[in-house]
Write a protein that holds these residues in place. Structure first.
Motif, PDB file in Angstrom:
ATOM      1  N   ALA A  21       0.977  -1.263   0.125  1.00 35.22           N
ATOM      2  CA  ALA A  21      -0.111   0.003   0.044  1.00 35.22           C
ATOM      3  C   ALA A  21       0.699   1.143  -0.077  1.00 35.22           C
ATOM      4  O   ALA A  21       0.519   2.343  -0.629  1.00 35.22           O
ATOM      5  N   LEU A  22       1.807   1.182   0.650  1.00 38.23           N
ATOM      6  CA  LEU A  22       2.846   2.290   0.667  1.00 38.23           C
ATOM      7  C   LEU A  22       3.352   2.694  -0.519  1.00 38.23           C
ATOM      8  O   LEU A  22       3.507   3.770  -1.060  1.00 38.23           O
ATOM      9  N   ALA A  23       3.900   1.346  -1.209  1.00 45.57           N
ATOM     10  CA  ALA A  23       4.650   1.506  -2.406  1.00 45.57           C
ATOM     11  C   ALA A  23       3.673   2.258  -3.590  1.00 45.57           C
ATOM     12  O   ALA A  23       4.189   3.092  -4.250  1.00 45.57           O
ATOM     13  N   VAL A  24       2.349   1.731  -3.793  1.00 44.62           N
ATOM     14  CA  VAL A  24       1.243   2.338  -4.391  1.00 44.62           C
ATOM     15  C   VAL A  24       1.049   3.982  -4.106  1.00 44.62           C
ATOM     16  O   VAL A  24       0.969   4.664  -5.098  1.00 44.62           O
ATOM     17  N   ALA A  44      -9.969  -1.485  -4.224  1.00 44.89           N
ATOM     18  CA  ALA A  44     -10.108  -0.116  -3.756  1.00 44.89           C
ATOM     19  C   ALA A  44     -10.466   0.685  -5.354  1.00 44.89           C
ATOM     20  O   ALA A  44     -11.254   1.503  -4.942  1.00 44.89           O
ATOM     21  N   THR A  45     -10.292   0.153  -6.246  1.00 49.55           N
ATOM     22  CA  THR A  45     -10.259   0.972  -7.424  1.00 49.55           C
ATOM     23  C   THR A  45     -11.298   0.431  -8.331  1.00 49.55           C
ATOM     24  O   THR A  45     -11.834   1.081  -9.341  1.00 49.55           O
ATOM     25  N   SER A  60      -7.663   1.475   1.279  1.00 50.35           N
ATOM     26  CA  SER A  60      -8.185   1.886  -0.115  1.00 50.35           C
ATOM     27  C   SER A  60      -7.608   3.302  -0.412  1.00 50.35           C
ATOM     28  O   SER A  60      -7.447   3.711  -1.689  1.00 50.35           O
ATOM     29  N   ALA A  61      -7.569   4.238   0.651  1.00 47.64           N
ATOM     30  CA  ALA A  61      -7.135   5.608  -0.190  1.00 47.64           C
ATOM     31  C   ALA A  61      -5.718   5.588  -0.577  1.00 47.64           C
ATOM     32  O   ALA A  61      -5.389   6.285  -1.424  1.00 47.64           O
ATOM     33  N   LEU A  62      -4.695   4.623  -0.158  1.00 45.76           N
ATOM     34  CA  LEU A  62      -3.444   4.770  -0.428  1.00 45.76           C
ATOM     35  C   LEU A  62      -3.330   4.063  -1.917  1.00 45.76           C
ATOM     36  O   LEU A  62      -2.641   4.211  -2.702  1.00 45.76           O
ATOM     37  N   LEU A  63      -4.505   3.037  -1.924  1.00 48.72           N
ATOM     38  CA  LEU A  63      -4.250   2.107  -3.247  1.00 48.72           C
ATOM     39  C   LEU A  63      -5.026   2.761  -4.520  1.00 48.72           C
ATOM     40  O   LEU A  63      -5.066   2.324  -5.496  1.00 48.72           O
ATOM     41  N   GLY A  64      -5.618   4.056  -4.096  1.00 47.51           N
ATOM     42  CA  GLY A  64      -6.514   4.485  -5.079  1.00 47.51           C
ATOM     43  C   GLY A  64      -7.718   4.884  -5.044  1.00 47.51           C
ATOM     44  O   GLY A  64      -8.505   5.463  -5.902  1.00 47.51           O
TER      45      GLY A  64
END
Length: 303
Positions: A31-34, A66-67, A230-234
């Motif tokens: 999640a951090l990488a995305v 998430a997206t 979800s917010a980190l992944l888009g």
């Protein structure tokens, strides 16, 4: 094109012996990488996220949730790339990756790992054997390699090939708790502060004003409070996510503002505002995914 950067994102040990264990709301390496990739794309960078998962954490599946757009790695990801038996290079990556939604003039590509642990171990070992080729991809993109879970042997070669390493460590927070607990604290009810996740980079690459709590070779470049995956992944960001996302943008800026990184990254690729197929080898020279993919992001299908 000048050389870019290969960034390895790993789960680290506690910087503080009294630090809490990871809790719900703390981001994992995928999640951090995305999240970092999306921040860099917003600043105009073209980013390739490689999921070097050796444990089967299912980053592609979580991005899909998430997206609301499908990114099955078996169709376009490490499984399909390995099955193709082609060299790991710019052309083959473009043929086997997904483009993720991104704001700004940059783009984010994902080379996802299989969700099954057995397949994840094999794909991580395959990447480790080609660590030098992974590093060479940074001549085209800023490459972020996510290595979630406990330390495993395949991660060692990839970590050595990376120009910069980032680790995540839980720590005790100092800010007052938010949400309902913040409201209740007005009525003299006491609550412990929300824990934070420290984003730490190698001290030789990043100068930090934050204390390192005695962790040799590490510098704290960011402190993230609870944030939804979800917010980190888009996905959609809730109000409580915004503070953590702002902190992540600052930390991402500290990482990509190094002179050698800023000079090396290409900024001439088209933006991707939805989910798209990457270019196929049979369609001519490789090029970044195009803009006209919003419909596929909405429906979860490929164009």
């Amino acid at each position: 094109m000048g050389a870019g950067l290969m960034l390895a994102v790993r789960a680290g040990g506690d910087l503080d012996a009294d630090a809490p264990q990871p809790v719900r709301g703390a981001p994992d390496t995928g999640a951090l990488a995305v999240g970092v990739a999306r921040s860099w794309a917003r600043a105009g960078r073209d980013v390739l996220v490689i999921d070097a998962d050796a444990h089967g954490t299912g980053l592609a599946r979580r991005i899909s949730a998430a997206t609301r757009a499908g990114v099955p790695p078996a169709q376009r990801g490490l499984p399909s790339l390995i099955a193709a038996r082609t060299p790991l290079n710019t052309h083959s990556v473009l043929a086997h990756c997904w483009a993720l939604p991104a704001d700004g003039s940059g783009s984010v590509l994902l080379l996802g790992a299989p969700g099954h642990p057995d397949g994840a171990r094999r794909s991580a070992a395959w990447l480790a054997e080609r660590a030098d080729a992974v590093a060479e991809l940074s001549g085209r993109w800023a490459v972020i390699v996510s290595m979630p879970g406990s330390l495993t042997e395949p991660y060692a070669a990839l970590t050595r090939a990376a120009a910069l390493q980032v680790t995540l460590s839980p720590a005790r927070g100092t800010a007052p708790p938010g949400g309902l607990r913040g409201v209740l604290s007005a009525f003299w009810l006491r609550f412990d502060p929300d824990p934070v996740t420290l984003v730490c980079a190698s001290a030789g690459d990043i100068e930090s004003r934050q204390p390192t709590n005695g962790a040799a070779g590490l510098a704290v470049v960011g402190r993230l409070g609870p944030v939804s995956e979800s917010a980190l992944l888009g996905g959609r960001a809730r109000r409580r996510d915004r503070t953590a996302l702002d902190a992540l943008r600052v930390a991402s800026g500290r990482l990509h503002d190094r002179p050698e990184l800023s000079a090396g990254l290409s900024q001439d690729a088209a933006s991707t505002n939805g989910l798209a197929r990457a270019h196929r080898p049979s369609e001519g020279p490789p090029e970044p995914p195009r803009r006209n993919v919003a419909a596929s992001a909405a429906t979860g299908t490929r164009r």
